[in-house]
Design a protein around this motif. Structure first.
Motif, mmCIF file in Angstrom:
data_model
loop_
_atom_site.group_PDB
_atom_site.id
_atom_site.type_symbol
_atom_site.label_atom_id
_atom_site.label_comp_id
_atom_site.label_asym_id
_atom_site.label_seq_id
_atom_site.Cartn_x
_atom_site.Cartn_y
_atom_site.Cartn_z
ATOM 1 N N LEU A 188 -3.597 20.062 -26.128
ATOM 2 C CA LEU A 188 -4.794 20.880 -25.986
ATOM 3 C C LEU A 188 -4.906 21.253 -24.508
ATOM 4 O O LEU A 188 -4.792 20.388 -23.635
ATOM 5 C CB LEU A 188 -6.055 20.108 -26.378
ATOM 6 N N VAL A 240 -10.409 26.835 -24.942
ATOM 7 C CA VAL A 240 -9.620 25.688 -25.399
ATOM 8 C C VAL A 240 -8.510 26.246 -26.284
ATOM 9 O O VAL A 240 -8.760 27.118 -27.123
ATOM 10 C CB VAL A 240 -10.483 24.691 -26.208
ATOM 11 N N ARG A 279 -4.556 25.361 -28.398
ATOM 12 C CA ARG A 279 -3.412 24.516 -28.730
ATOM 13 C C ARG A 279 -2.179 25.221 -28.204
ATOM 14 O O ARG A 279 -1.956 26.401 -28.492
ATOM 15 C CB ARG A 279 -3.295 24.340 -30.254
ATOM 16 N N GLY A 293 -12.462 21.400 -29.195
ATOM 17 C CA GLY A 293 -11.159 20.737 -29.323
ATOM 18 C C GLY A 293 -10.970 20.132 -30.704
ATOM 19 O O GLY A 293 -9.901 20.246 -31.314
ATOM 20 N N VAL A 327 -4.212 16.123 -23.386
ATOM 21 C CA VAL A 327 -5.132 17.221 -23.073
ATOM 22 C C VAL A 327 -5.031 17.500 -21.579
ATOM 23 O O VAL A 327 -5.047 16.568 -20.767
ATOM 24 C CB VAL A 327 -6.588 16.825 -23.429
#
Ligand SMILES: [Zn+2]
Length: 409
Positions: A96, A107, A109, A142, A158
């Protein structure tokens, strides 16, 4: 890239193996699908060693191998045989990445190899962006993104980019004047909420990291990334290495005084560079509401292009200060490339002659003649991609570390 030679025994041979695995995985992470024969050449290892290392990374689920059509040079080096192509498992190994701004956060991926797989943009009001509120927003968004993925996916960590000075060992944000944060425990709080390792870095440092790895500063030893949003920060590569200073806080160019007696700054000083050419100054000069973010800057640029004289004057004013400040950066650091990122990219594109005229007036000719001023190749995502790199650090450094399963899967 550090390349470790193979061939030692005992404990040292484990270190060598770990180093070779790291070099191989890092190479395909940065360069994408690569023929084994190419890896043999660039890593300086023999074919059977590359085959063994690749086999270990395949078994760990980090890369896959497919028969590929080797390029001409690779085919020659492999004796005419087609070479297997090693590809990072972008869909299966993810992080993330978070980019925190003053009026919004993103945010995403991001998969091994650097692909942005999914993203959410979240706006927050200036009055409500205390660090606890931002932590909650990141954790909520997230969790939504983690909820999209299946059980076969591993999320290794992250990475968070913040416009402020960050203590890297624990992700404590020491000062972020534009957010109004002092000593905010963002890394620890977010790790508790998400149940994943969290690394936090300065936005400009992460911007130059991404652009040096994959963008406008690839292969360049001396480069600067200006992250210009509400504030301005500089991420610096000097002699091929990140320039951090004693505590990693170097590059706060936005708080260098450029207009003594000028406007008051969030930091407590006056006439800082970012008070003269941050996006809020642009909104003020253009007669627009504060907090418009990148969208608001683009609206000012569009209005100026459409003949709005107030918007054009505001852009030209800010462009003058951008050029003067950039000249200071050039004079101090002698970079080969200066990347103008964030909202300043829009100002630079819309008023480039003014920026260049100020640069030519204020920068020394011997330094100016060698410098390129460019936009980020990764566009507005440079900082976000840099945050992902922070989260991939532990895996790339030691690819066979235990991979923790995503708790949301
Ligand atoms: Zn300041």
């Amino acid at each position: 890239m550090t390349v470790v030679a193979a061939g030692s025994r005992g404990g040292r041979s484990q270190d060598v193996r770990r180093g070779n695995l790291s070099s191989l995985l890092t190479y395909v992470h940065v360069h994408g699908p690569t023929a084994r024969s190419r890896l043999t050449a660039v890593l300086g290892l023999n074919r059977s060693t590359i085959g063994d290392l690749t086999g270990e990374l395949v078994a760990a689920g980090l890369v896959r191998e497919e028969p590929g059509r080797a390029e001409q040079a690779d085919r020659a080096s492999s004796g005419g045989r087609p070479s297997y192509v090693v590809t990072p498992e972008s869909e299966l190994i993810q992080v993330l990445a978070v980019d925190v701004g003053v009026t919004s956060l993103t945010v995403a991926r991001i998969g091994l190899g650097g692909a942005v797989l999914s993203r959410r943009d979240h706006r927050h009001r200036r009055a409500a962006h205390g660090h606890r509120g931002v932590t909650t927003a990141i954790a909520t968004v997230g969790a939504e993104l983690l909820g999209e993925i299946g059980g076969e996916v591993t999320v290794v960590g992250v990475g968070v980019a913040v416009p402020g000075t960050v203590r890297r060992r624990d992700g404590q944000v020491r000062q972020a004047p534009n957010l109004g944060w002092e000593d905010a425990p963002l890394g620890a709080a977010l790790s508790d909420r998400l149940g994943l390792p969290v690394s936090v870095g300065n936005d400009a440092d992460l911007g130059i990291r991404a652009e040096h790895m994959r963008g406008a500063a690839a292969g360049v030893a001396d480069a600067v990334f200006l992250s210009g949003r509400s504030g301005i920060g500089a991420g610096v590569i000097a002699g091929g290495r990140p320039l951090g200073g004693r505590a990693g806080y170097a590059g706060e160019v936005g708080h260098t005084v450029i207009n003594p007696g000028g406007l008051p700054c969030h930091c407590g000083s006056r006439g800082c560079w970012e008070t003269e050419c941050g996006e809020e100054r642009l909104f003020e000069l253009a007669g627009r509401p504060a907090g418009g973010g990148l969208r608001g800057v683009r609206e000012v640029v569009a209005a100026a292009a459409g003949g709005d004289v107030v918007a054009r004057a505001a852009l030209e004013n800010v462009a003058v200060w951008l050029g003067r400040g950039a000249a200071n950066v050039v004079n101090v650091l002698n970079p080969e490339v200066v990347i103008v990122g964030g909202a300043l990219e829009e100002v630079f594109a819309a008023a480039e002659p003014t920026v260049r005229a100020e640069l030519e007036t204020a920068a020394l000719a011997a330094l100016l003649e060698q410098v390129c001023i460019v936009a980020p190749h990764l566009g507005a995502d440079a900082t976000l991609v840099g945050a992902a790199e922070l989260a991939f650090d532990a895996l790339l450094g030691d690819p066979l570390l235990d991979l923790s399963r995503c708790p949301a899967s």
